[in-house]
Design a protein around this motif. Structure first.
Motif, mmCIF file in Angstrom:
data_model
loop_
_atom_site.group_PDB
_atom_site.id
_atom_site.type_symbol
_atom_site.label_atom_id
_atom_site.label_comp_id
_atom_site.label_asym_id
_atom_site.label_seq_id
_atom_site.Cartn_x
_atom_site.Cartn_y
_atom_site.Cartn_z
ATOM 1 N N LEU A 73 0.825 -1.206 0.000
ATOM 2 C CA LEU A 73 0.000 0.000 0.000
ATOM 3 C C LEU A 73 0.860 1.258 0.000
ATOM 4 C CD1 LEU A 73 -2.880 -0.937 2.476
ATOM 5 C CD2 LEU A 73 -2.930 -0.927 -0.017
ATOM 6 N N THR A 74 1.983 1.213 0.715
ATOM 7 C CA THR A 74 2.878 2.367 0.743
ATOM 8 C C THR A 74 3.393 2.686 -0.650
ATOM 9 O OG1 THR A 74 3.553 1.909 3.020
ATOM 10 C CG2 THR A 74 5.039 3.261 1.700
ATOM 11 N N LEU A 75 3.717 1.659 -1.415
ATOM 12 C CA LEU A 75 4.172 1.880 -2.788
ATOM 13 C C LEU A 75 3.055 2.480 -3.640
ATOM 14 C CD1 LEU A 75 6.224 -1.390 -3.405
ATOM 15 C CD2 LEU A 75 7.099 0.899 -2.903
ATOM 16 N N ARG A 76 1.825 2.079 -3.374
ATOM 17 C CA ARG A 76 0.703 2.628 -4.133
ATOM 18 C C ARG A 76 0.468 4.100 -3.769
ATOM 19 N NH1 ARG A 76 -3.670 -2.313 -3.333
ATOM 20 N NH2 ARG A 76 -2.452 -3.951 -4.380
ATOM 21 N N ILE A 77 0.738 4.477 -2.539
ATOM 22 C CA ILE A 77 0.550 5.867 -2.114
ATOM 23 C C ILE A 77 1.487 6.787 -2.882
ATOM 24 C CG2 ILE A 77 0.835 7.473 -0.176
ATOM 25 C CD1 ILE A 77 -0.084 5.119 1.640
ATOM 26 N N GLY A 78 2.735 6.373 -3.053
ATOM 27 C CA GLY A 78 3.689 7.161 -3.831
ATOM 28 C C GLY A 78 4.508 8.120 -2.981
ATOM 29 N N ALA A 95 -1.292 12.842 1.981
ATOM 30 C CA ALA A 95 -2.453 12.509 2.803
ATOM 31 C C ALA A 95 -3.646 12.124 1.942
ATOM 32 C CB ALA A 95 -2.807 13.687 3.710
ATOM 33 N N ARG A 96 -3.854 12.830 0.846
ATOM 34 C CA ARG A 96 -4.969 12.499 -0.045
ATOM 35 C C ARG A 96 -4.790 11.106 -0.654
ATOM 36 N NH1 ARG A 96 -3.939 18.291 -2.036
ATOM 37 N NH2 ARG A 96 -5.472 19.524 -0.852
ATOM 38 N N ALA A 97 -3.579 10.825 -1.120
ATOM 39 C CA ALA A 97 -3.320 9.509 -1.707
ATOM 40 C C ALA A 97 -3.418 8.412 -0.649
ATOM 41 C CB ALA A 97 -1.941 9.493 -2.353
ATOM 42 N N TYR A 98 -2.949 8.703 0.555
ATOM 43 C CA TYR A 98 -3.007 7.750 1.671
ATOM 44 C C TYR A 98 -4.463 7.404 1.979
ATOM 45 C CZ TYR A 98 -1.295 5.878 6.201
ATOM 46 O OH TYR A 98 -0.966 5.085 7.276
ATOM 47 N N ARG A 99 -5.298 8.425 2.097
ATOM 48 C CA ARG A 99 -6.723 8.187 2.399
ATOM 49 C C ARG A 99 -7.384 7.380 1.294
ATOM 50 N NH1 ARG A 99 -11.110 10.999 0.431
ATOM 51 N NH2 ARG A 99 -13.056 10.810 1.624
ATOM 52 N N ASP A 100 -7.135 7.731 0.050
ATOM 53 C CA ASP A 100 -7.762 7.023 -1.060
ATOM 54 C C ASP A 100 -7.319 5.563 -1.087
ATOM 55 O OD1 ASP A 100 -9.014 9.353 -1.771
ATOM 56 O OD2 ASP A 100 -7.637 9.827 -3.409
ATOM 57 N N THR A 101 -6.040 5.326 -0.821
ATOM 58 C CA THR A 101 -5.515 3.963 -0.852
ATOM 59 C C THR A 101 -6.104 3.127 0.275
ATOM 60 O OG1 THR A 101 -3.446 4.757 -1.836
ATOM 61 C CG2 THR A 101 -3.408 2.580 -0.818
ATOM 62 N N LEU A 102 -6.135 3.679 1.491
ATOM 63 C CA LEU A 102 -6.742 2.952 2.607
ATOM 64 C C LEU A 102 -8.230 2.728 2.374
ATOM 65 C CD1 LEU A 102 -5.237 4.442 5.905
ATOM 66 C CD2 LEU A 102 -4.771 2.222 4.869
ATOM 67 N N GLY A 103 -8.880 3.707 1.771
ATOM 68 C CA GLY A 103 -10.313 3.601 1.554
ATOM 69 C C GLY A 103 -10.711 2.442 0.659
ATOM 70 N N ARG A 104 -9.781 1.967 -0.155
ATOM 71 C CA ARG A 104 -10.079 0.818 -1.011
ATOM 72 C C ARG A 104 -10.039 -0.495 -0.232
ATOM 73 N NH1 ARG A 104 -6.143 3.633 -4.256
ATOM 74 N NH2 ARG A 104 -7.200 4.997 -5.753
ATOM 75 N N HIS A 105 -9.486 -0.462 0.976
ATOM 76 C CA HIS A 105 -9.382 -1.671 1.795
ATOM 77 C C HIS A 105 -9.763 -1.356 3.245
ATOM 78 C CE1 HIS A 105 -7.281 -3.517 -1.595
ATOM 79 N NE2 HIS A 105 -6.512 -2.447 -1.635
ATOM 80 N N ALA A 159 -10.388 7.790 6.375
ATOM 81 C CA ALA A 159 -10.611 6.605 5.547
ATOM 82 C C ALA A 159 -11.755 5.767 6.100
ATOM 83 C CB ALA A 159 -9.335 5.775 5.452
ATOM 84 N N LEU A 160 -11.829 5.669 7.431
ATOM 85 C CA LEU A 160 -12.947 4.958 8.042
ATOM 86 C C LEU A 160 -14.248 5.724 7.847
ATOM 87 C CD1 LEU A 160 -11.305 3.800 11.396
ATOM 88 C CD2 LEU A 160 -12.051 2.325 9.520
ATOM 89 N N THR A 199 -18.239 13.804 2.630
ATOM 90 C CA THR A 199 -17.010 13.184 3.117
ATOM 91 C C THR A 199 -15.782 13.859 2.521
ATOM 92 O OG1 THR A 199 -18.130 11.052 3.377
ATOM 93 C CG2 THR A 199 -15.733 11.024 3.280
ATOM 94 N N GLU A 200 -15.828 14.165 1.237
ATOM 95 C CA GLU A 200 -14.682 14.807 0.571
ATOM 96 C C GLU A 200 -14.460 16.226 1.085
ATOM 97 O OE1 GLU A 200 -14.776 12.659 -3.817
ATOM 98 O OE2 GLU A 200 -16.134 14.326 -3.395
ATOM 99 N N THR A 201 -15.541 17.007 1.200
ATOM 100 C CA THR A 201 -15.372 18.376 1.680
ATOM 101 C C THR A 201 -14.917 18.397 3.132
ATOM 102 O OG1 THR A 201 -17.745 18.506 2.230
ATOM 103 C CG2 THR A 201 -17.062 19.317 0.070
ATOM 104 N N THR A 202 -15.405 17.466 3.919
ATOM 105 C CA THR A 202 -14.989 17.381 5.316
ATOM 106 C C THR A 202 -13.509 17.046 5.424
ATOM 107 O OG1 THR A 202 -17.192 16.689 6.014
ATOM 108 C CG2 THR A 202 -15.378 16.193 7.509
ATOM 109 N N PHE A 203 -13.074 16.093 4.610
ATOM 110 C CA PHE A 203 -11.664 15.710 4.635
ATOM 111 C C PHE A 203 -10.770 16.880 4.229
ATOM 112 C CE2 PHE A 203 -7.963 14.179 2.185
ATOM 113 C CZ PHE A 203 -7.267 13.566 3.217
ATOM 114 N N GLU A 204 -11.125 17.564 3.157
ATOM 115 C CA GLU A 204 -10.302 18.677 2.687
ATOM 116 C C GLU A 204 -10.259 19.808 3.714
ATOM 117 O OE1 GLU A 204 -8.261 19.044 0.182
ATOM 118 O OE2 GLU A 204 -8.635 16.999 -0.499
#
Length: 220
Positions: A73-78, A95-105, A159-160, A199-204
């Protein structure tokens, strides 16, 4: 002329390995998406059609497997340019990439969040890049880890939150919570105007506010 007999597999071991680290990790992600992160190596072995002992050549324990999944997953985050961008810019993209990656799992989040990172090379390299960017930009050494943990905790929680219903805070009986009903409706209306989910506006909003606060803490 007699019908040709089907080709027989030559004796000995098959030419291609039945298992690989890649195949095991892919199966582990699929299993965690289906059952959550508390699956066992025995359950994983069943999905792969092998005995549990066959997995031990690649992952001696379940903890090693989870570490390998986190590394993937870390490699997918970039990397997101921590080596060339100010930390407060790079960490937004990270952080955005981290959240999106975790959100898939989502079923794997708890297992990943509670496992120590020591000894897992991809995660250690990622944290090293981030720490180096903070120090390069003059952030106080004693605040780097608290700042990183604050951002990561927010990302994990977000992500949760992404897995919950969008109206999770809408009161079922508005007259009993009129203030909450008003602000919850306002949040949904604002998100609709921006063409994004609540969810997106809250995260941003939270991410921007958090990083701004971390920058002010640097000055203090």
């Amino acid at each position: 002329m007699s019908q040709a007999e089907p080709a027989r597999r030559p004796a000995g071991r098959p030419r291609g390995a039945l298992l690989s680290r890649e195949r095991i990790l892919e199966a582990a992600f699929a299993l965690s998406d289906e059952r959550g992160g508390d699956f066992t190596l025995a359950a994983l072995a069943r999905t792969l059609g092998v005995r549990p002992q066959a997995l031990h050549h690649y992952f001696a324990t379940r903890e090693e497997l989870i570490a390998g999944m986190r590394g993937r997953l870390t490699l997918r985050i970039g990397e997101h340019g921590f080596d060339r961008r100010p930390w407060h810019e790079a960490i937004l993209a990270w952080a955005r990439a981290y959240r999106d990656t975790l959100g898939r799992h989502p079923g794997l989040i708890a297992a990943l969040a509670t496992l120590p990172v020591a000894g897992e090379p991809e995660s250690m390299a990622d944290y090293e890049r981030i720490a180096a960017a903070f120090r390069r930009d003059g952030y106080p050494d004693h605040l780097v880890v608290p700042a990183l943990v604050a951002v990561e905790s927010f990302v994990i929680g977000s992500a949760l939150d992404a897995a919950t219903p969008p109206d999770n805070l809408r009161p079922t009986d508005p007259p009993r919570a009129p203030h909450l009903a008003a602000v919850e409706a306002a949040a949904r209306e604002h998100a609709e105007r921006e063409g994004r989910s609540v969810t997106e506006t809250t995260f941003e909003f939270g991410l921007t506010a958090l990083v701004a606060g971390l920058r002010r803490a640097e000055e203090g």
